[in-house]
Design a protein around this motif. Structure first.
Motif, short mmCIF file in Angstrom:
data_model
loop_
_atom_site.label_atom_id
_atom_site.label_comp_id
_atom_site.label_asym_id
_atom_site.label_seq_id
_atom_site.Cartn_x
_atom_site.Cartn_y
_atom_site.Cartn_z
N THR A 7 37.53 8.78 23.10
CA THR A 7 36.43 7.85 22.82
C THR A 7 35.63 7.57 24.09
OG1 THR A 7 37.65 6.81 21.02
CG2 THR A 7 35.85 5.53 22.00
N GLU A 11 31.62 8.37 24.65
CA GLU A 11 30.68 7.32 25.05
C GLU A 11 29.93 7.69 26.33
OE1 GLU A 11 29.69 4.82 23.43
OE2 GLU A 11 31.13 4.82 21.80
N ASP A 14 27.41 10.48 25.39
CA ASP A 14 26.35 9.93 24.54
C ASP A 14 25.39 9.06 25.35
OD1 ASP A 14 26.91 11.13 22.18
OD2 ASP A 14 27.84 9.40 21.21
N ALA A 21 27.42 3.95 29.97
CA ALA A 21 28.65 3.94 29.18
C ALA A 21 29.44 2.66 29.43
CB ALA A 21 29.49 5.17 29.50
N ARG A 24 27.98 -0.16 27.45
CA ARG A 24 28.29 -0.06 26.02
C ARG A 24 29.74 -0.40 25.73
NH1 ARG A 24 25.84 5.47 23.68
NH2 ARG A 24 26.52 4.46 21.76
N LEU A 25 30.64 -0.02 26.65
CA LEU A 25 32.07 -0.26 26.46
C LEU A 25 32.50 -1.62 26.97
CD1 LEU A 25 33.30 3.28 27.54
CD2 LEU A 25 33.43 2.32 25.22
N GLU A 137 20.33 0.96 21.51
CA GLU A 137 21.36 1.36 20.55
C GLU A 137 20.79 1.39 19.14
OE1 GLU A 137 24.86 -0.99 21.07
OE2 GLU A 137 25.27 -0.20 23.06
#
Length: 304
Positions: A7, A11, A14, A21, A24-25, A137
């Protein structure tokens, strides 16, 4: 290697870089870098080439990325099967639409969709910027562009036809331009890119011409531009759907109809990220919009 590590890799690739990243995480960049290093050590190979701006996969990194996407998709499908069992379709769709097309054409479609699928959360942005979908997003973006970006999936929604038009009162008092060059001296009402010279492309058969204009009224809000045209403030250069009803009622007259005009592009596209396992809500929304577009095209009279 575990699912969490895959995962993380998905991420990073992407998002395009470690910093994005990490946001986002909801992790620190150093923590993301540490876990990536641990994954690469366990695999025994470099998975991501890091530069100051981009993170790109190596050959083995790309293979693991594709496996990670497939696993995420299966987990998502399994989770949806459990959570939606015996329930109406649920989920979330974050959508970005152009201000004019979104308000004047799509708003009714979006309301109908929400009525049909009350369990789906629609998060709609009305904006005209063309940027990376990852920035906000966004799941799906609708855009008027000359050609779709190669890094995105593009579904064509149809041509965009700009019209030169004015209110009947303006036309009676000032006349309408009958030659392209006459637009240069006319009070033009239109949208434009801030800081850039406005160039209007005009096509007639094999002939292509370009006219540089200096508008007297500029806005990204097409509802405001429509009001300005109806108020007789000048020659509007807008997509035909902005004044379609006004033209049918005879309140707005068009000119230079032999030319196909374009400012930002001649095609409307639905854009979304490739290799992304979409939720049922997103897949349902995509199919719904494509069906509405087909129905709308069939109902329109043929172009002159």
């Amino acid at each position: 290697m575990d699912l969490q590590s895959l995962t993380l890799l998905v991420e990073i690739l992407d998002a395009g870089n470690l910093s994005a990243a990490a946001r986002r995480l909801k992790m620190s960049r150093a923590n993301v870098s540490y876990h990536l290093n641990q994954l690469e050590r366990s695999v025994g190979a470099q998975l991501v080439r890091r530069t100051t701006r981009r993170a790109e996969p190596t050959e083995i990194g790309l293979r693991l990325y594709q496996h990670g996407l497939a696993i995420q998709g299966e987990l998502l499908a399994a989770r949806e099967s459990v959570t939606t069992l015996g329930q109406s379709l649920q989920g979330r769709v974050r959508l970005s639409v152009p201000s004019g097309y979104g308000q004047l054409v799509m708003s009714g479609w979006l309301i109908d969709f929400k009525r049909m699928y009350p369990g789906i959360v629609l998060d709609v942005l009305f904006e005209n910027r063309i940027e990376d979908l990852l920035r906000d997003e966004v799941d799906i973006a609708i855009r008027v562009i000359p050609e779709p970006p190669q890094n995105l999936v593009a579904r064509e929604l149809g041509p965009v036809r700009y019209v030169a038009c004015a209110s009947r009162g303006f036309a009676e008092a000032n006349g309408l331009p009958t030659q392209l060059d006459q637009l240069q001296g006319a009070p033009v009402v239109t949208s434009a890119v801030v800081g850039r010279q406005l160039r209007v492309s005009a096509y007639q058969g094999e002939e292509r011409r370009e006219v540089i204009l200096e508008p007297t009224l500029i806005s990204e809000n097409f509802l405001f531009l429509r009001q300005a045209i109806l108020a007789g403030l000048g020659i509007g250069l807008v997509p035909d759907y902005v004044v379609l009803d006004d033209v049918r009622r005879g309140e707005v007259l068009t000119t230079l109809d032999d030319w196909r005009l374009s400012i930002f592009g001649t095609g409307m596209y639905m854009l979304y990220m490739p290799n992304r396992q979409h939720t049922r809500a997103i897949r349902t929304f995509i199919d719904f919009i494509l069906e509405r577009v087909r129905g709308n095209a069939a109902a329109e009279p043929p172009a002159p």
